[in-house]
Design a protein around this motif. Structure first.
Motif, PDB file in Angstrom:
ATOM      1  N   VAL A 199       0.864  -1.130  -0.120  1.00  0.00           N
ATOM      2  CA  VAL A 199      -0.054   0.121  -0.148  1.00  0.00           C
ATOM      3  C   VAL A 199       0.978   1.318   0.073  1.00  0.00           C
ATOM      4  O   VAL A 199       1.768   1.420   0.838  1.00  0.00           O
ATOM      5  CB  VAL A 199      -0.942   0.195   1.154  1.00  0.00           C
ATOM      6  CG1 VAL A 199      -1.800   1.354   1.173  1.00  0.00           C
ATOM      7  CG2 VAL A 199      -1.707  -1.159   1.174  1.00  0.00           C
ATOM      8  N   THR A 200       0.978   2.196  -1.038  1.00  0.00           N
ATOM      9  CA  THR A 200       1.364   3.284  -0.923  1.00  0.00           C
ATOM     10  C   THR A 200       0.394   4.498  -1.425  1.00  0.00           C
ATOM     11  O   THR A 200      -0.340   4.552  -2.429  1.00  0.00           O
ATOM     12  CB  THR A 200       2.488   3.502  -2.219  1.00  0.00           C
ATOM     13  OG1 THR A 200       2.066   3.015  -3.422  1.00  0.00           O
ATOM     14  CG2 THR A 200       3.667   2.468  -1.859  1.00  0.00           C
ATOM     15  N   ASP A 201      -0.021   5.092  -0.353  1.00  0.00           N
ATOM     16  CA  ASP A 201      -1.031   6.004  -0.394  1.00  0.00           C
ATOM     17  C   ASP A 201      -0.740   7.201   0.493  1.00  0.00           C
ATOM     18  O   ASP A 201      -1.065   6.867   1.734  1.00  0.00           O
ATOM     19  CB  ASP A 201      -2.264   5.163   0.009  1.00  0.00           C
ATOM     20  CG  ASP A 201      -3.679   5.707  -0.831  1.00  0.00           C
ATOM     21  OD1 ASP A 201      -3.442   6.785  -1.539  1.00  0.00           O
ATOM     22  OD2 ASP A 201      -4.685   5.142  -0.561  1.00  0.00           O
ATOM     23  N   GLY A 202      -0.631   8.295  -0.058  1.00  0.00           N
ATOM     24  CA  GLY A 202      -0.171   9.443   0.713  1.00  0.00           C
ATOM     25  C   GLY A 202       0.869   9.200   1.559  1.00  0.00           C
ATOM     26  O   GLY A 202       2.008   8.948   1.132  1.00  0.00           O
ATOM     27  N   ILE A 203       0.871   9.474   2.994  1.00  0.00           N
ATOM     28  CA  ILE A 203       1.951   9.098   3.840  1.00  0.00           C
ATOM     29  C   ILE A 203       2.240   7.452   4.176  1.00  0.00           C
ATOM     30  O   ILE A 203       3.022   7.207   4.889  1.00  0.00           O
ATOM     31  CB  ILE A 203       1.934   9.997   5.156  1.00  0.00           C
ATOM     32  CG1 ILE A 203       0.715   9.370   5.917  1.00  0.00           C
ATOM     33  CG2 ILE A 203       1.906  11.229   5.048  1.00  0.00           C
ATOM     34  CD1 ILE A 203       1.037   9.401   7.698  1.00  0.00           C
ATOM     35  N   VAL A 204       1.016   6.711   3.621  1.00  0.00           N
ATOM     36  CA  VAL A 204       0.923   5.329   3.860  1.00  0.00           C
ATOM     37  C   VAL A 204       2.152   4.623   3.154  1.00  0.00           C
ATOM     38  O   VAL A 204       2.130   4.800   1.822  1.00  0.00           O
ATOM     39  CB  VAL A 204      -0.403   4.731   3.813  1.00  0.00           C
ATOM     40  CG1 VAL A 204      -0.397   3.219   3.995  1.00  0.00           C
ATOM     41  CG2 VAL A 204      -1.275   5.599   4.657  1.00  0.00           C
ATOM     42  N   ASN A 205       2.839   3.728   3.544  1.00  0.00           N
ATOM     43  CA  ASN A 205       3.752   2.758   3.064  1.00  0.00           C
ATOM     44  C   ASN A 205       3.916   1.646   3.649  1.00  0.00           C
ATOM     45  O   ASN A 205       4.811   1.380   4.493  1.00  0.00           O
ATOM     46  CB  ASN A 205       5.014   3.545   2.568  1.00  0.00           C
ATOM     47  CG  ASN A 205       6.107   2.650   2.035  1.00  0.00           C
ATOM     48  OD1 ASN A 205       5.747   1.888   1.217  1.00  0.00           O
ATOM     49  ND2 ASN A 205       7.229   2.987   2.340  1.00  0.00           N
ATOM     50  N   GLU A 206       2.837   0.638   3.380  1.00  0.00           N
ATOM     51  CA  GLU A 206       2.870  -0.475   4.149  1.00  0.00           C
ATOM     52  C   GLU A 206       2.883  -1.887   3.274  1.00  0.00           C
ATOM     53  O   GLU A 206       2.297  -1.796   2.045  1.00  0.00           O
ATOM     54  CB  GLU A 206       1.695  -0.731   5.008  1.00  0.00           C
ATOM     55  CG  GLU A 206       1.498   0.733   5.965  1.00  0.00           C
ATOM     56  CD  GLU A 206       2.665   0.493   6.972  1.00  0.00           C
ATOM     57  OE1 GLU A 206       3.028  -0.484   7.264  1.00  0.00           O
ATOM     58  OE2 GLU A 206       2.940   1.605   7.634  1.00  0.00           O
TER      59      GLU A 206
END
Lengths: 158, 449
Positions: B117-124
């Motif tokens: 998941v790469t979405d805005g500040i999210v990198n998981e």
């Protein structure tokens, strides 16, 4: 004073109206294509060679995605909000060439026949990382902080 | 229970693989690599290594009603000689494996399985489900939930430090071709307790804890020639800013791009959920800042020149890196070459052993060339790091790689690499590699790598 319990059906009705209105509009909204409709050449792509418009579906000018050296170096900024644009041309495995769960070998080793790809950690990075890690540990953390760090924990213990 | 359910999603993906065999569209990418080299370093037992690794990627499109697809990427390794990396004779990893359903409108899609998941500040990296869609009036929303993909246990711990559940998402707004703003966040369930005294001390000192971030991102382009992009994240556990990172792109001419970069990290807040990194902060600094300026210009058909400068500022000192690269593409892009030089001028605080007052400065030189025709392909690549002061009595670390290959069919290729170098780790670093690649596209997807 109107009691909240009497307001609830009205609020629910208003909410449902908004949802139905949104859904009916979404049915007319265009999606980006699942894949690029035409076969692309090898090497880096300049979207603006063919596209001049603002891409429907991403609502951004495609000139923003021209694959200059600067774009390649800073592609994380674009992937963070426009991964669907990336996916029209790149398969998910393209990202996994570098961004992986457990690294088996350096990407530059796996793709030793492709020196033109900007693969990280070329050469003797075992020595270099002792300097680069102090310079900018946040850049290490992005890939190796909470994932892909099974090599790191062997030496870095407290 | 939640963790089990999420891992079952990944298992369900594999059960769908037989169906993928009937996909009308898709691709299969296989890379088999045999490496042969010796690991002989002072203080360690010498090893003769011959690991063979298979990387497999599968994309099966147009399943079911035509909107469903399956995606898989993983690798497995078998050691034919001494053990690699103390993991035994074999090792394997599933990077991702998920089913995706693309709706016909509004860029709506849903995924289930293991994915990034790469979405805005999210990198998981998640075992779970995700969904995203555009909304009317320029809004878009995405959300994910499941279990974080666990990795190697921390040294002498029975955990990797991650919690068992995770969810997050992003709400964004776009104004046609000019502005995008978004707010995003990630919330992971409580981190497991750790046993090592050093890690316990980090927890008690409020330098290590749960993974919970919120933040905002922006893309702003008032005119085509100007583009501002970046994000800020905030750690809700430490109540402090974790990261600012912004990039300003200026395109004064069609073939010229100038970029200014600013990044600032508050390291306690940024590294808070990683025992690996949190343990290093005390030895480094609480805040780091990077500013940079770079530019690239297309001189003509097939030639691009780029130059860059970056300034690093930390409590332990400051450093400057500058340099330039030139890239050439000729013969209808079948021949690609490049040359580059960079110099890092760094304070002694960045040296490997700062106590000895070493310098951390070094020159970096790289040049490569490659040719890829319908029948054969070959590449030469050389990179050298030349230290201002010796490291382990070595003035440099350099490596050359030669690669030759043959396209047996358009999809099947056999190649071999030979690399030789000298560096502070090894006197004579000689490595051989044989690579068999099979890249079959059934869909004509834009990029075939």
């Amino acid at each position: 004073m109107i009691r909240p319990t009497k307001l609830f059906p009205l609020l629910a009705l208003a909410g449902l109206t908004v949802i139905f209105a949104a859904c009916s509009q979404m049915g007319t909204m265009e999606s980006l294509p699942a894949s690029h409709p035409e076969e692309l050449g090898t090497g880096r792509v300049s979207c603006s060679e063919c596209h001049e418009d603002t891409q429907k579906g991403s609502m951004k000018p495609l000139t923003a995605f021209n694959h200059s050296s600067e774009f390649v170096k800073n592609h994380r900024f674009y992937a963070a909000t426009d991964d669907k644009v990336c996916a029209t041309c790149h398969k998910p495995s393209f990202c996994a060439d570098c961004h992986t769960h457990k690294v088996e070998m350096k990407p530059s080793v796996k793709f030793g026949n492709r020196p033109d790809r900007e693969m990280p950690h070329r050469g003797d990075f075992m020595t270099l990382h002792k300097i680069e890690g102090k310079l900018d540990p946040a850049s290490c953390y992005r890939c190796h902080g909470r994932a892909n760090n099974q090599r790191c924990v062997v030496c870095h213990t407290r | 229970m939640k963790k089990t359910a999420c891992h079952l999603l990944s298992a369900a993906f594999f059960l769908s693989l037989p169906a993928a065999a009937f996909a009308a569209d898709g691709s299969l990418n296989s890379t088999s690599i045999l490496r042969v080299y010796q690991d002989d370093r002072a203080g360690f037992a010498s090893k003769d290594l011959a690991p063979v690794t298979e990387f497999l990627a599968l994309d099966a499109e147009k399943l079911g009603d035509g909107n469903l697809s399956a995606h898989l990427y993983g690798w497995g390794r078998l050691d034919l000689a001494d053990d690699s990396f103390n993991n035994g004779k074999t090792d394997a990893s599933l990077t991702y494996g998920y089913l995706m359903y693309r709706f016909k409108n509004a860029n709506a899609q849903a995924r289930a399985g293991r994915f990034m998941v790469t979405d805005g500040i999210v990198n998981e990296h998640v075992d779970g489900v995700s969904a995203s869609t555009d909304l009317p009036y320029g809004f878009r929303v995405s959300a994910f939930g499941g279990a974080p993909v666990h990795t190697q246990h921390l040294a002498n711990e029975n955990t990797d430090g991650k919690g068992n559940g995770i969810f997050g998402g992003r709400l964004g707004y776009r104004f046609g071709g000019m502005l995008e703003v978004g707010v995003s966040g990630v919330y992971e369930s409580g981190a497991p307790s750790l046993d090592r005294p050093g890690n316990i001390a980090l927890e008690r000192g409020a330098r290590l804890g749960d993974h919970r971030l919120v933040g905002g991102d922006i893309w702003f382009s008032p005119v085509r020639a100007v583009e501002l992009i970046g994000h800020t994240s905030y750690n809700t556990e430490t109540s402090g800013i974790a990261e600012h990172t912004y990039l300003l792109n200026l395109k004064p001419a069609k073939k010229l791009l100038v970029a200014a970069e600013f990044s600032e990290h508050h390291e306690r807040n940024y590294f808070y959920s990683s025992a690996l990194f949190a343990s290093m902060v005390g030895d480094l600094s609480e805040k780091s800042r990077t500013t940079g300026l770079s530019g690239s210009y297309e001189l003509g058909q097939g030639t691009e020149v780029s130059a860059d400068y970056k300034h690093y500022s930390r409590d332990i000192g400051s450093a400057d890196r500058f340099g330039a690269n030139v890239r050439f593409t000729h013969m209808d892009n079948t021949m690609r070459s490049g040359i580059g030089y960079h110099y890092l001028n760094a304070d002694s605080g960045f040296a490997i052993n700062p106590a000895t007052d070493d310098s951390a400065s070094f020159h970096e030189v790289r040049c490569y060339t490659m040719r890829d025709t319908k029948t054969f392909f070959g590449a030469l690549d050389a990179i050298g790091y030349f230290f201002k002061e010796k490291i382990n009595n070595e003035k440099s670390a350099w490596e050359t790689i030669g690669s030759v290959g043959y396209h047996i069919t358009p999809a099947l290729a056999l190649s071999g690499d030979l690399s030789y170098g000298q560096n502070p780790q090894y006197n004579d670093d000689l490595k051989g590699l044989v690579r068999l690649t099979y890249n079959m596209n059934y869909s004509g997807k834009g990029d075939a790598k």
